[in-house]
Every structure is written in C-alpha cells, then in structure tokens.
Design an enzyme around this catalytic site. Sequence first.
Site, PDB file in Angstrom:
ATOM      1  N   CYS A   1      19.543   2.549   8.541  1.00  0.00           N
ATOM      2  CA  CYS A   1      20.148   3.440   7.552  1.00  0.00           C
ATOM      3  C   CYS A   1      19.265   4.666   7.336  1.00  0.00           C
ATOM      4  O   CYS A   1      18.133   4.726   7.825  1.00  0.00           O
ATOM      5  CB  CYS A   1      20.359   2.709   6.231  1.00  0.00           C
ATOM      6  SG  CYS A   1      21.670   1.463   6.286  1.00  0.00           S
TER       7      CYS A   1
ATOM      8  N   HIS B   1      21.668   6.157   1.883  1.00  0.00           N
ATOM      9  CA  HIS B   1      21.517   5.573   0.549  1.00  0.00           C
ATOM     10  C   HIS B   1      20.118   5.841   0.022  1.00  0.00           C
ATOM     11  O   HIS B   1      19.248   6.355   0.727  1.00  0.00           O
ATOM     12  CB  HIS B   1      21.856   4.073   0.534  1.00  0.00           C
ATOM     13  CG  HIS B   1      20.950   3.190   1.332  1.00  0.00           C
ATOM     14  ND1 HIS B   1      19.683   2.832   0.929  1.00  0.00           N
ATOM     15  CD2 HIS B   1      21.154   2.541   2.520  1.00  0.00           C
ATOM     16  CE1 HIS B   1      19.145   2.015   1.814  1.00  0.00           C
ATOM     17  NE2 HIS B   1      20.005   1.832   2.793  1.00  0.00           N
TER      18      HIS B   1
END
Length: 204
Positions: A180, A153
């Site tokens: 992430c 992301h």
Amino acid sequence: MKIKQILISIVASSAIFGGILAVTPTATITNQVSAAVTKAKVQPNAQPKSVMLPANWWGPSESVPYPNVAQHPKMWIHVSLAKQRVYLMDGGKTLYTMYASTGLPKRGWGATPKGTFFIQRERGKSFSEGSGRGRISAYNFVSFKDHGVYLFHSVPVDYRGHVLPFPAGAQGKYPSSHGCIHLSLADSKWFFQNIRYNTMVIIN
C-alpha cells in the site's frame, strides 16, 4: 496482499523496529489533523510559493493549500517509488507533492505494483484488523488496485491509537509498507475526501 495480512505483518514489524512509538492518542490526533486540514483550506485565487514542510506522520506535506480538484478535472496522480512521493498532477504541472512510503519487498513484503491504475470505488474513513492488543488500524483508505487490496491510506496505528514507529518514520524517506501507499494523516484525509473515482494513477 490482503489487508489482514498487511496489518498482521505490521504488528511483527513494530516489534522488530523497537516497539510502539510514544505519540499522541487517536482523539488528539484527530483534532490535530482537522486543524491542519482546516489551515490548508483551498484558496482558489491564491498562488503562494510551494514549500515542502519537514516530513511528519500527521500534518500536510506542503506549506500551501491543497489544490481545488474542481478546478482540475483532468487531475491525475504520479507515485514515484524512487523518491517516495505522491504528486498531484494536471497535465505536466505538479499541483501538490505528498510524502509517501511504499512497499518494501526486500524484507519479503509486498512490492507496490508498477503501472497505470485508476482509483476504485472502495474507500472509507478507517479499517481495523485483529482484536485487543493485536488490533491495528489505519485511516482514510482509497483503493487503486484489486478492489481493497492495494490502497492509499494513513500511517497505521496500534490498539491505543499510537502510530507505529517504523511506518511513521519512513514517510518520504524509504519504503515501509506491504504494498500500500502510506500518507500522513492530514494528506490521507484530504486524499480520501477529494480524489475522485476513476482518477488515473501512474506508479513507477
């Protein structure tokens, strides 16, 4: 870690690393990213020399267009934890290189898992946690493990749409996430729009 835990910890880290970065608000960021992605439109017949641009949190990582995924049905993704890079691959050929920032376990945060994974169905244009001044958001998320826990992301932004300084400055240089894989706004948008379900991801 769950997305909520990740984002709560990011709020704390922004205080540790000097507060909020004074950058362009979300509306202008969106325009900048759209312009950058448009400029980097796929040109299937062109083969310009690839040049990495200076690392930044909003623009594309290379001076050349993003690859045409339709022309590379066996495309796969290599994430290098040592180099803080995401490589779009076709066999042994690198099609495009993206700056990234991965998990920072030395601060007690989650490490980015190593191994072979496959892009999952969970994806979206944005997600947010918290409310008011504590709200943190990120854009263009694509899950690669545990169905929404581990994601590709954008760099995260605060409630005003301002990019958080520590993740933003870490792009392509050192880990800053809770597991992430952070990409620039432009790279994450292209990734979200183009990387197909079940694409292989190798992280090492």
